[in-house]
Write an enzyme that holds these catalytic residues in place. Structure first.
Site, PDB file in Angstrom:
ATOM      1  N   HIS A 161       0.968  -1.320  -0.111  1.00  0.00           N
ATOM      2  CA  HIS A 161      -0.010  -0.112   0.051  1.00  0.00           C
ATOM      3  C   HIS A 161       0.970   1.130   0.030  1.00  0.00           C
ATOM      4  O   HIS A 161       2.144   1.132   0.474  1.00  0.00           O
ATOM      5  CB  HIS A 161      -0.965   0.039   1.144  1.00  0.00           C
ATOM      6  CG  HIS A 161      -1.842   0.947   1.524  1.00  0.00           C
ATOM      7  ND1 HIS A 161      -1.698   2.238   1.699  1.00  0.00           N
ATOM      8  CD2 HIS A 161      -3.373   0.761   1.086  1.00  0.00           C
ATOM      9  CE1 HIS A 161      -2.822   2.937   1.817  1.00  0.00           C
ATOM     10  NE2 HIS A 161      -3.705   2.129   1.398  1.00  0.00           N
ATOM     11  N   ASP A 197       3.038  -4.793   8.347  1.00  0.00           N
ATOM     12  CA  ASP A 197       1.553  -3.791   8.044  1.00  0.00           C
ATOM     13  C   ASP A 197       0.546  -4.979   7.962  1.00  0.00           C
ATOM     14  O   ASP A 197       0.116  -5.788   7.138  1.00  0.00           O
ATOM     15  CB  ASP A 197       1.625  -3.168   6.548  1.00  0.00           C
ATOM     16  CG  ASP A 197       0.512  -2.477   6.313  1.00  0.00           C
ATOM     17  OD1 ASP A 197      -0.621  -2.728   7.017  1.00  0.00           O
ATOM     18  OD2 ASP A 197       0.424  -2.000   5.105  1.00  0.00           O
ATOM     19  N   GLN A 250      -4.657  -5.239   6.796  1.00  0.00           N
ATOM     20  CA  GLN A 250      -5.526  -6.218   6.325  1.00  0.00           C
ATOM     21  C   GLN A 250      -5.484  -7.536   6.672  1.00  0.00           C
ATOM     22  O   GLN A 250      -6.194  -8.609   6.286  1.00  0.00           O
ATOM     23  CB  GLN A 250      -5.405  -6.461   4.652  1.00  0.00           C
ATOM     24  CG  GLN A 250      -5.489  -5.119   3.821  1.00  0.00           C
ATOM     25  CD  GLN A 250      -6.734  -4.602   3.969  1.00  0.00           C
ATOM     26  OE1 GLN A 250      -7.980  -5.264   4.067  1.00  0.00           O
ATOM     27  NE2 GLN A 250      -7.049  -3.332   3.580  1.00  0.00           N
ATOM     28  N   LYS A 276     -10.564  -0.796  10.545  1.00  0.00           N
ATOM     29  CA  LYS A 276     -10.670  -2.044   9.497  1.00  0.00           C
ATOM     30  C   LYS A 276     -11.029  -3.262  10.260  1.00  0.00           C
ATOM     31  O   LYS A 276     -11.571  -4.403   9.862  1.00  0.00           O
ATOM     32  CB  LYS A 276      -9.338  -2.210   9.007  1.00  0.00           C
ATOM     33  CG  LYS A 276      -9.136  -1.046   7.628  1.00  0.00           C
ATOM     34  CD  LYS A 276      -8.074  -1.408   6.820  1.00  0.00           C
ATOM     35  CE  LYS A 276      -7.656  -0.234   6.105  1.00  0.00           C
ATOM     36  NZ  LYS A 276      -8.244   0.202   4.976  1.00  0.00           N
ATOM     37  N   CYS A 297      -4.571   2.319  -3.762  1.00  0.00           N
ATOM     38  CA  CYS A 297      -3.507   3.007  -3.145  1.00  0.00           C
ATOM     39  C   CYS A 297      -2.243   1.978  -3.382  1.00  0.00           C
ATOM     40  O   CYS A 297      -1.460   1.843  -2.409  1.00  0.00           O
ATOM     41  CB  CYS A 297      -3.583   3.310  -1.641  1.00  0.00           C
ATOM     42  SG  CYS A 297      -4.888   4.566  -1.472  1.00  0.00           S
TER      43      CYS A 297
END
Ligand code: PMP
Length: 403
Positions: free
Chosen positions: A121, A198, A201, A224, A362
């Site tokens: 991202h 990261d 997700q 999220k 993104c």
């Protein structure tokens, strides 16, 4: 999982869009909020609200207790060793910027290298590029296969004596690929290099144990994972955080200030300048308790079933191209049909009440790698159903026939 009971927890799922029942398949961008999360915020504003940490009075102490209890809930959720290792931020993006600034200040010098992947991202690319401009560091990029998996042999070859950090997504927001972060970390540690994961997700969709992964840093956003906007987490091992300078200066992060000399607070407060979003942290903890009560394994299994069903149904649609064919995949389907522009597909699906995302998500370097401008992306959450997948498939078929 009693899906009807779960759906009843999310008032927004009951609304209509253009007189059609809402089919919300944009969970990769943000998730909807269960009633308990919103109520936690309302209740705290109505009955506890006071600034945290500095107050002697009753409300301030109660607000502080809630805020610090939220930190403990986050610690437990990702199995960190200590609450000192849980830094509250505004979200994944701020967590990575904090890393680029603070880890960058302490450990990165001209010519040093940071390894990222081709599926990152922008928030795991641009902060490092800004640092490259300031300090002359170099980004090295792990390439991917056409299926959307990292090429691990190439990853191994990227290490040099100048490698200082590996920073990769656990799950791709475009391809849904679940990256082998345990292997990535193992390899990096063999070179004495720490790893930042990261988790934007991954946290909403699977059980994450930062100690089992041996991750040095792990970041994610509350919004999220069914929590509020404006709150996020940076987990870091104490041995690293201790050596990193503060990111921002202000209240909360100091021990003593004079015009001659300022000493900084202990972890985690050293990295939390200013009034924190203590309402948001309570709501994040409520969201984590909510998903924990359902069970992360159950959520993962449910979303995996939706993914398999949707993939199998969508493959039947003439002209369908699905991007992201990794063996380990999370509930994200990026696609294009024939030469229908992703924007047209998204706009027409919206008219049918189906919320999907369109564009580059993104991740423009990934779009360049795939040789496309953008995709349509359907991303699943714990409340989605097979019936909603059927509605999506019927919608795509209907739009396809129009072209
Ligand atoms: N990384 C990934 C993989 C993401 O999907 C996102 C959100 N789309 C981010 C980082 C940025 O998260 P936020 O906007 O909440 O800071």
């Amino acid at each position: 999982m009693d899906i009807n009971k779960i759906r009843a927890d999310f008032p927004i799922l009951g609304r209509t869009v253009y007189n059609r029942p809402l089919v919300y398949l944009d969970n990769g961008a943000t998730t909807q909020k269960p009633r308990c999360v919103v109520e936690a915020m309302v209740n705290e504003y109505y009955s506890v609200n006071a600034n945290v940490h500095r107050g002697v009075h009753f409300l301030s102490q109660q607000a502080t207790e809630l805020h610090e209890a939220a930190r403990e809930t986050v610690r437990r959720f990702i199995n960190a060793r200590s609450t000192s290792e849980i830094i509250f931020t505004r979200g994944t993006t701020e967590s990575i910027n904090l890393m680029a600034y603070s880890f960058g200040e302490a450990f990165l010098h001209e010519g040093d290298e940071v390894i990222v992947s081709a599926m990152e991202h922008h928030s795991n690319i641009v902060p490092w590029q800004l640092l490259a401009q300031r300090k002359g560091i170099v980004l090295r990029v792990i390439p991917i296969t056409d299926e959307g998996e990292l090429i691990m042999e190439e990853y191994q070859k990227l290490f040099s004596p100048r490698t200082r950090l590996v920073s990769v997504a656990h799950v791709s927001n475009v391809l849904g690929t679940v990256n082998p972060v345990a292997d990535i970390i193992h390899t990096a540690h063999a070179h004495d290099v720490p790893v930042l994961v990261d988790g934007a997700q991954s946290i909403p969709h699977m059980k994450v144990d930062v100690q089992a992964l041996d991750a040095d840093f792990y970041v994610f956003s509350a919004h999220k994972v069914y929590g509020p906007t404006g709150v996020g987490v940076l987990y870091g091992k104490e041995k690293w955080l201790d050596q990193m300078p503060p990111y921002q200066g202000g209240g909360e992060m100091i021990q003593h200030v004079s015009f001659e000399r300022t000493t900084f607070n202990e972890l985690p407060f050293k990295f939390e300048a200013g009034t924190p979003d203590y309402i948001g942290t309570t709501a994040l903890a409520t969201a984590l308790d909510y998903v924990s009560a359902i069970g992360m394994e159950q959520i993962a299994a449910h979303e995996h079933e939706l993914l398999s069903y949707a993939t199998q149904r969508m493959e039947q649609i003439p002209g369908m191209r699905i991007f992201g064919r990794a063996k380990q995949k999370s509930g994200v389907i990026s696609f294009l049909v024939g030469d229908i522009h992703h924007f047209d597909m998204g706009t027409l699906l919206d008219r049918l009440g189906i919320a999907v995302r369109t564009g580059h998500h993104c991740a423009q370097p990934l779009m360049i790698r795939l040789g496309i401008e953008g995709t349509v992306r359907a991303s699943f959450g714990l409340y989605n159903t097979k019936e909603e997948v059927d509605t999506l498939v019927a919608g795509i078929e209907r739009v396809s026939k129009m072209f």
